[in-house]
Every structure is written in structure tokens, then in C-alpha cells.
Design a protein around this motif. Structure first.
Motif, PDB file in Angstrom:
ATOM      1  N   ALA A  33     -46.839 -10.216   4.229  1.00  0.00           N
ATOM      2  CA  ALA A  33     -45.891 -11.096   4.907  1.00  0.00           C
ATOM      3  C   ALA A  33     -46.536 -11.566   6.206  1.00  0.00           C
ATOM      4  CB  ALA A  33     -44.596 -10.346   5.211  1.00  0.00           C
ATOM      5  N   SER A  52     -42.028 -14.125   3.679  1.00  0.00           N
ATOM      6  CA  SER A  52     -42.332 -13.013   2.794  1.00  0.00           C
ATOM      7  C   SER A  52     -43.668 -13.209   2.085  1.00  0.00           C
ATOM      8  CB  SER A  52     -41.213 -12.872   1.756  1.00  0.00           C
ATOM      9  OG  SER A  52     -41.136 -14.039   0.956  1.00  0.00           O
ATOM     10  N   GLY A 102     -43.831  -6.078   4.134  1.00  0.00           N
ATOM     11  CA  GLY A 102     -42.742  -7.034   4.142  1.00  0.00           C
ATOM     12  C   GLY A 102     -42.514  -7.617   5.523  1.00  0.00           C
ATOM     13  N   THR A 103     -41.538  -8.507   5.616  1.00  0.00           N
ATOM     14  CA  THR A 103     -41.303  -9.207   6.870  1.00  0.00           C
ATOM     15  C   THR A 103     -40.753  -8.279   7.932  1.00  0.00           C
ATOM     16  OG1 THR A 103     -39.077  -9.837   6.192  1.00  0.00           O
ATOM     17  CG2 THR A 103     -40.850 -11.360   5.652  1.00  0.00           C
TER      18      THR A 103
END
Length: 123
Positions: A33, A52, A102-103
Motif C-alpha cells: 500500500a 491499497s 495495508g493502508t
């Protein structure tokens, strides 16, 4: 060796558009991300936008929502931050950051950082 290189910064007038790029190398881009953060003089680094791994999910800071757009091209290992209708309040050094998990809107949770690109918006 992971490298993130920002480009596209400069001096613009309020209301003009600006397009920042973050080019990545040394990593499998689709596994990361990517976020954009910024830091103005005398202020803490703050979250701007994130996308993402697949590019299908995006989040924005309230201050840029509706004006900035983040996009990701995994084939080109590039993330773009399109800045529309910038204001002097958007003046800062802009950084891109990569995260495997992930973000995240928290700068300290990102794994890799670029060197930054200066954006100056004049009134």
C-alpha cells in the motif's frame, strides 16, 4: 534496495493543478500500500492520502477530500497524487511511503519513505 522517488513538485498558484508522482523500485509494488504524507515548516508530518495494494481502496484526509486524487499503477510501479484546486495551506514537502501491511494513516507505520518533493502554492 527499496527506493521511492517523488517528483512533480514546484511552485503553483492557488487554483491551478499539480500532479505528483512516486516511482518505486526494489520491491514487488503490488504487495505494498502507498501513502502520501506532507510536512509544512514547523509542523508535524501529516497524512494526505493512501491507496491499497491493488489500488481499489483509497482514503483521504478531510482537508484534501474532493480536491486530491490518489491512483496506483502496479504495472508501472507508480503512484500519482493529482492535486486540484490547491491552496496556500497545501504548501509542504510531500512524501510517499510504502507499507506491506495495508493502508495506514499513521506515518510511523510505514516501512519505506521517499526523499520528498516541495510543493509551494502561492495566493
Amino acid at each position: 534496495q527499496v527506493q521511492l522517488v517523488e517528483s512533480g513538485g514546484g511552485l503553483v498558484q492557488a487554483g491551478d493543478s499539480l500532479r505528483l508522482s512516486c516511482a518505486a523500485s526494489g520491491l514487488t509494488f503490488s504487495f505494498f500500500a502507498i501513502g502520501w504524507f506532507r510536512q509544512a515548516p514547523g509542523k508535524d508530518r501529516e497524512f494526505v492520502a493512501t491507496i491499497s495494494k491493488s489500488g481499489g481502496i483509497t482514503y483521504y484526509a478531510d482537508s484534501v477530500k474532493g480536491r486530491f486524487t490518489i491512483s496506483k499503477d502496479n504495472a508501472k510501479n507508480t503512484v500519482i497524487l493529482q492535486m486540484n484546486s490547491p491552496t496556500p495551506g497545501d504548501t509542504a514537502v510531500y512524501y510517499c511511503a510504502a507499507r506491506t501491511r495495508g493502508t495506514s494513516e499513521r506515518s510511523y507505520e510505514n516501512d519505506y519513505w521517499g526523499q520528498g518533493t516541495q510543493v509551494t502554492v502561492s495566493s
